[in-house]
Design an enzyme around this catalytic site. Structure first.
Site, PDB file in Angstrom:
ATOM      1  N   HIS A   1      -0.954  -2.567  -7.195  1.00  0.00           N
ATOM      2  CA  HIS A   1      -1.764  -2.279  -6.021  1.00  0.00           C
ATOM      3  C   HIS A   1      -3.250  -2.380  -6.336  1.00  0.00           C
ATOM      4  O   HIS A   1      -3.848  -1.484  -6.937  1.00  0.00           O
ATOM      5  CB  HIS A   1      -1.428  -0.886  -5.480  1.00  0.00           C
ATOM      6  CG  HIS A   1      -2.109  -0.567  -4.186  1.00  0.00           C
ATOM      7  ND1 HIS A   1      -2.479   0.707  -3.823  1.00  0.00           N
ATOM      8  CD2 HIS A   1      -2.501  -1.379  -3.161  1.00  0.00           C
ATOM      9  CE1 HIS A   1      -3.048   0.679  -2.639  1.00  0.00           C
ATOM     10  NE2 HIS A   1      -3.086  -0.579  -2.226  1.00  0.00           N
TER      11      HIS A   1
ATOM     12  N   SER B   1       0.815  -1.213   0.000  1.00  0.00           N
ATOM     13  CA  SER B   1       0.000   0.000   0.000  1.00  0.00           C
ATOM     14  C   SER B   1       0.848   1.261   0.000  1.00  0.00           C
ATOM     15  O   SER B   1       0.386   2.317  -0.433  1.00  0.00           O
ATOM     16  CB  SER B   1      -0.921   0.024   1.225  1.00  0.00           C
ATOM     17  OG  SER B   1      -1.791  -1.073   1.236  1.00  0.00           O
TER      18      SER B   1
ATOM     19  N   GLU C   1      -3.221   0.316  -9.304  1.00  0.00           N
ATOM     20  CA  GLU C   1      -2.094   1.219  -9.493  1.00  0.00           C
ATOM     21  C   GLU C   1      -0.881   0.378  -9.918  1.00  0.00           C
ATOM     22  O   GLU C   1      -0.379  -0.428  -9.138  1.00  0.00           O
ATOM     23  CB  GLU C   1      -1.770   1.972  -8.200  1.00  0.00           C
ATOM     24  CG  GLU C   1      -2.833   2.976  -7.794  1.00  0.00           C
ATOM     25  CD  GLU C   1      -2.531   3.637  -6.458  1.00  0.00           C
ATOM     26  OE1 GLU C   1      -2.781   4.845  -6.321  1.00  0.00           O
ATOM     27  OE2 GLU C   1      -2.066   2.928  -5.544  1.00  0.00           O
TER      28      GLU C   1
ATOM     29  N   ASN D   1      -3.688   6.422  -1.924  1.00  0.00           N
ATOM     30  CA  ASN D   1      -3.459   6.494  -0.484  1.00  0.00           C
ATOM     31  C   ASN D   1      -2.817   7.800  -0.037  1.00  0.00           C
ATOM     32  O   ASN D   1      -2.979   8.218   1.107  1.00  0.00           O
ATOM     33  CB  ASN D   1      -2.620   5.302  -0.018  1.00  0.00           C
ATOM     34  CG  ASN D   1      -3.460   4.055   0.108  1.00  0.00           C
ATOM     35  OD1 ASN D   1      -4.664   4.123   0.326  1.00  0.00           O
ATOM     36  ND2 ASN D   1      -2.841   2.897  -0.028  1.00  0.00           N
TER      37      ASN D   1
END
Length: 296
Positions: free
Chosen positions: A138, A116, A150, A188
């Site tokens: 991701h 992450s 991602e 994130n």
């Protein structure tokens, strides 16, 4: 194509499921047989639900499950053309896994890490001879539903690895975006500080968890409010990402809120434990109305 997925938890199982539904042979590997069986049950439940809703046939479900192999032996990844690492968010564990895989996998096998926020370049540096074949991949929770992936280059990822991985995600029915490595990547880096700020608003006594989320849903057009999203992600993961963002940038805006740290210490991790900012009917259960967190 043979795909190996390391990690049979909630994310690992759902990522394995995505590959299975696309017709790939998947070996799902974890450290205990019970973890592997738990992951298989998640996949079976999802596929059975898809059959019930008319999204796939029973024959398609049976074919997908026939392509699934469970293992607790890393050696069983041999012969894979693509590997997904979905283990705990700890650099030492990821580096240890990659060092083992370096002696197991063919030289052209691509290793995708579902981290992450950890540095993909640092992860890849554990295996210098194949660092060009390591890339960030991701997925988002729940991985069998969420479309975005991602695809993140490290400083060492070569163009062929990026192109192959990006196109592979498209064949899985996902929507990949191209990302250059940076702490938190794209989603994130925006999402986790928002969750952190929502925690601060609650800790300051400004509004309840339900009203904070309602405000962001109706006032900012979010489908899910930040605290419900935080519960879904898991507050241990949220904290790890915040700490990575803060450590990598040194920017105070990424400092984790003290309440987030307290909740992790107390085991109030969200849906995975049945209690976070909201209360659930057991781990990964349905939300219980009126179960907002109350600080005493």
């Amino acid at each position: 194509m043979k795909v190996s997925v390391f990690g049979a938890g909630n994310m690992g199982a759902r990522i394995a499921e995505v590959f299975l539904k696309a017709g790939h042979a998947v070996t799902m590997i974890d450290i205990k047989e019970q973890f592997c069986e738990g992951g298989k049950k998640r996949i079976e439940g999802d596929l059975a639900g898809a059959v019930k809703r008319g999204k796939m046939t029973q024959e398609e479900m049976d074919a997908a499950l026939a392509n699934l192999t469970l293992s607790i032996n890393r050696q069983d990844a041999a012969g894979s053309q693509f590997v997904m690492e979905v283990i705990l968010e700890r650099m030492d564990l990821k580096e240890d896994l990659l060092k083992d895989l370096d002696a197991i996998l063919d030289k052209d096998c691509i290793i995708g890490t579902n981290t992450s926020a950890l540095s993909i370049t640092e992860i890849a540096s554990a295996v210098p001879a194949r660092a060009a074949k390591v890339i960030g991949v991701h997925f988002f929770n729940p991985a069998h539903i969420m479309k975005l992936v991602e695809v993140t280059r490290s400083m060492l990822t070569d163009d062929e690895t990026f192109k192959t991985t990006y196109e592979l995600m498209q064949t899985l029915g996902k929507t990949p975006i191209a990302v250059n490595e940076g702490a938190g990547f794209v989603v994130n880096r925006i999402l986790i500080p928002m969750i952190n700020e929502a925690i601060g608003i609650y800790a300051d006594g400004i509004a309840s968890p339900s009203d904070i989320d309602l405000a962001m849903q109706l006032g900012a057009g979010l489908r899910s409010g930040p605290l419900h999203t935080g519960d879904l992600v898991g507050h241990d993961v949220n904290l790890a990402i915040m700490e990575t963002l803060y450590r990598e940038s040194g920017d105070a805006k990424y400092r984790p809120h003290p309440l987030l740290k307290k909740m992790v210490r107390a085991g109030l991790l969200g849906q995975k434990t049945g209690k976070g900012f909201f209360t659930y009917d057991g781990p990964f259960g349905k939300e219980i109305p009126g179960g907002d967190l109350t600080i005493k």
